[in-house]
Structures are given as structure tokens and as C-alpha cells.
Design an enzyme around this catalytic site. Structure first.
Site, mmCIF file in Angstrom:
data_model
loop_
_atom_site.group_PDB
_atom_site.id
_atom_site.type_symbol
_atom_site.label_atom_id
_atom_site.label_comp_id
_atom_site.label_asym_id
_atom_site.label_seq_id
_atom_site.Cartn_x
_atom_site.Cartn_y
_atom_site.Cartn_z
ATOM 1 C CD GLU A 55 15.743 33.428 -11.935
ATOM 2 O OE1 GLU A 55 14.420 33.865 -12.531
ATOM 3 O OE2 GLU A 55 16.965 33.218 -13.106
ATOM 4 C CE LYS B 20 20.744 37.246 -16.957
ATOM 5 N NZ LYS B 20 20.603 35.678 -17.882
#
Length: 427
Positions: free
Chosen positions: A205, A337
Site C-alpha cells: 500500500e 470495501k
């Protein structure tokens, strides 16, 4: 009527070099929407199922040609001619076509790609930016970013058990200034690590993945970086953690291998409470195993009034599970999500349910991302107030931040940045 006249699914690669699904939806007017879906590394067991081919001789079994075929055949047949502006009806059609509780037949990756592409096509047809199409005239609040500047756990090959150490800029008047703050802290941290001879390689990330001796050492170093960049920890910048505790919960114990600890639920709640006392931590995600509801209740009773406790693997963007959590007083926030649930309609329902209950909603990326920036538009369109989309490096993360800059520019004087008020349920 914005009739759908063509649907094309294809296999592309995500930020980890693994296959994922992309979909184009073409309308009668000639407008097109394109969407690509992300994929997670640490996943909740109750997430909607992403369909993988399982052929070991191709992409190590991770191909998505079956999901793509579903788009190009039966999904295409089912939604051809439907009005793209009727999102709820279209998503209902997809759900009925799949016919399973967890989207295991068609695949959540196939269904989400279509759901998102249809929305993008409809927004284009209406001549509206996507955030405005989602939220109408009330969409004017930019989200506070949680920026993952140190990666551990399943996102990095190091000794840190906690998966994400994040900075949260809160004193700035605009999103643009908050983003600048984050970038400056990121670069200050890089200099500190480099001066110590520590790794400045980044994880999935975009955060650094050095070998710190403990979580305390990592958090203390981040505080130094905040100060080195000219900001005040606890005032200008707060901290957030994603424990991803399901990843290190074994045999009824939270096993922090990096620190040589084996803790019960109560002991791990005390461990997290101690960190929250020592450091300006405003948010802790997945602080307990997804099935350890007793542990979650202990953690919520201990910290829930002063720290945002976010359920990710716990709730998996699922309104049925979230409803149970709300009724039992578990956590006080949900991570959103889109690929955990598989359609936009269900995603938006989870956000609205959380808000009605006084829970916050944090819009989130996945560790396997693409250049698709739809979650930035969702964060503004649904007035979520918070977004979690990685560090200040890697274009798969920066694409979301850059889209938020464009949205703030488009909003002009009516744009607002909530800062600390994004954590409206804390005292």
C-alpha cells in the site's frame, strides 16, 4: 432512457501483478463507463466471494477468465436494454441472477465491475461528475485521509504484527493542505529511516516496511517524523492503526510474534488501551479477531468512547452483520470495501445503516488496487467523512488522492474538510 447496449468484461492486472476484472458498459447514447475491481490480501471469512479460475498453470490459479466470461455471457444477457440510471434495479437483477448468499456463482468481482461501470456510464450520460451523481447537491464534504505510512503484517515482509500504522491530518482547512501534510510527514519519515540505515522499501500500500523492534518503536518514530515535518502530533496529525488481528489470532490467543507475546482477548484489549494512552491514536481497525465478539465487546467497553473502533473483517460491509454489531454495541465504525459486498446498492446501504446508528463509515481501498478511483467519488458523494487509501507513493494509491483534489477544485467555495469532526462519535 439510458439503455445499456453493450457490456465488455476483460482480465487486467492489479497493483500486485495479479489478474482482476475490468468492465466497460456502453449506453445507447454512445456514452461509456469503465470500472476495475480491487482485491484484498487479508480478507474476512464472510466476504463475498471473488471468483478465481484455480488453474495452477496460469497466473498461479489467480486468473479471472471465468468471472469475465460471466460478464460477457449471462450477465450481459440479463442487463442488456436495462436503464443504467436505475442502479438499485440493476443491482437487484445481478443478485437474483447469481442466486447465492455470498455471490459465489457469478463472483463478486464480476458483479461489482458491472455495478460500478453502469453507474459511471449513467453519470456520464447525465453530464454529472460521479460524486455528484452518487450524492446529489448535498455532496460537498471531502474525507479525512488515513495514510498508511508504515506497513506490517500481511502487507509487508517484516517483523511488525500490526498491519498498518497510519497518520491522520486533522487541523488543516482543506483536503489539499491535509494531503500536503501527509506527503511531508511521509518524506520526513523516509529521511529518518534512511539516516538510521533502515529499509525505505515500500509494501503493497505504499508505506515503508522497515524492521522495527516493536510497535512502540514504530509509533515513536512516526511521531518524530511528524515533528520533523513541522507539525504537532496530537494536534495537527493523529495516528491510526489497523491491527488485522484475525491474521495473528491462533489457538485462542493473540500471538504477537514480533514482540514474543501471547495474549488473551482481555490482555490484548489492555495492550491496545496502553498504546492509545501513550500515543495520539484516534482509530483502531480490526482490534480483535472477526469471530471474537466477546473480545470486541471488551475492547468497545474499554475504548469505544475515546477511540474509533473500526470493523473491517468483523462487518465485511454487510448490513446483516453490521445490524447485529449495532444491536450488541460492538465497535463504533465500519470499514467500507466495495468488493467485500459486491454491488454499489449494498455498499450504500451499509454506509447509511452505520450513519443512522451513530457509527462512522470509512471508505477503503484494498491492498491489490488499480487506477480506478471510484472510492474517492463514493467518499464525497455519500458524505462519509473518512477515506483510507494507502500511503503517499504508488500511483494506484495516489490516483484516489488526485481524484479528491479534482473534486475539491470542482466544488470550489462550498467544499469542506471536516478534520477532527469526522470522528463525531468520540468524546
Amino acid at each position: 432512457m439510458s439503455a445499456i447496449v453493450d457490456i465488455i468484461g476483460r482480465e487486467i492486472l492489479d497493483s500486485r501483478g495479479n489478474p482482476t476484472v475490468e468492465c466497460d458498459v456502453l449506453l445507447e447514447s454512445g456514452t461509456m463507463g469503465r470500472a476495475a475491481v480491487p482485491s484484498g490480501a487479508s480478507t474476512g471469512s464472510r466476504e463475498a466471494i471473488e471468483l478465481r479460475d484455480g488453474e495452477t498453470g496460469r497466473y498461479g490459479g489467480k486468473g479471472v477468465l471465468k468471472a469475465v466470461e460471466h460478464i460477457n455471457t449471462e450477465i450481459s444477457e440479463a442487463i442488456m436494454g436495462l436503464d443504467a440510471s436505475e442502479q438499485a434495479f440493476l443491482d437487484k437483477t445481478l443478485l437474483e441472477l447469481d442466486g447465492t448468499d455470498n455471490k459465489s456463482r457469478l463472483g463478486a468481482n464480476a458483479m461489482l465491475a458491472v455495478s460500478m461501470a453502469v453507474a459511471k456510464a449513467a453519470a456520464e450520460e447525465a453530464g454529472l461528475p460521479l460524486y455528484r451523481y452518487f450524492g446529489g447537491s448535498g455532496a460537498m464534504q471531502l474525507p479525512v485521509p488515513m495514510m498508511n505510512i508504515v506497513n506490517g503484517g500481511a502487507h509487508a515482509n517484516n517483523s511488525l504484527d500490526i498491519q498498518e500504522f497510519m497518520i491522520v491530518p486533522v487541523s488543516q482547512p482543506t483536503f489539499r493542505e491535509a494531503l500536503r501534510c501527509g506527503a511531508e510527514v511521509f518524506h520526513a519519515l523516509k529521511k529518518i529511516l534512511s539516516d538510521r540505515g533502515m529499509s525505505t522499501a515500500v509494501g503493497d500500500e505504499g508505506g515503508f516496511a522497515p524492521n522495527f523492534g516493536s510497535n512502540d518503536e514504530c509509533l515513536s518514530t512516526i511521531l518524530q517524523a511528524i515533528e520533523k515535518a513541522g507539525y504537532r502530533a496530537g494536534e495537527d496529525v493523529l495516528l491510526a492503526l489497523d491491527c488485522a488481528a484475525s491474521e495473528f489470532y491462533h489457538d485462542g490467543k493473540y500471538q504477537l510474534a514480533g514482540e514474543g507475546l501471547q495474549l488473551s482477548s482481555t490482555e490484548f484489549a489492555d495492550y491496545l488501551a496502553n498504546l492509545a494512552d501513550k500515543f495520539p491514536i484516534v482509530s483502531i481497525e480490526d482490534g480483535m479477531h472477526e469471530s471474537d465478539w466477546a473480545g470486541w465487546k471488551t475492547l468497545t467497553d474499554k475504548l469505544g468512547k475515546k477511540v474509533q473502533l473500526v470493523g473491517d473483517d468483523l462487518f465485511v460491509t454487510n448490513t446483516r452483520i453490521l445490524k447485529e454489531g449495532i444491536e450488541k454495541g460492538i465497535a463504533n465504525s465500519i470499514l467500507i470495501k466495495i468488493n467485500q459486498i459486491g454491488t454499489l446498492t449494498e455498499t450504500f446501504a451499509a454506509i447509511e445503516m452505520a450513519k443512522r446508528a451513530g457509527y462512522t463509515a470509512v471508505i477503503s481501498h484494498r491492498s491489490g488496487e488499480t487506477e480506478d478511483s471510484t472510492i474517492a467519488d463514493i467518499a464525497v458523494g455519500l458524505n462519509a467523512g473518512q477515506i483510507k487509501t494507502g500511503s503517499l507513493s504508488r500511483s494506484d494509491r495516489i490516483s484516489k488522492y488526485n481524484q479528491l483534489l479534482r473534486i475539491e477544485e470542482d466544488l470550489g467555495d462550498i467544499a469542506s474538510y471536516p478534520g477532527k469532526s469526522a470522528f463525531y462519535n468520540l468524546r
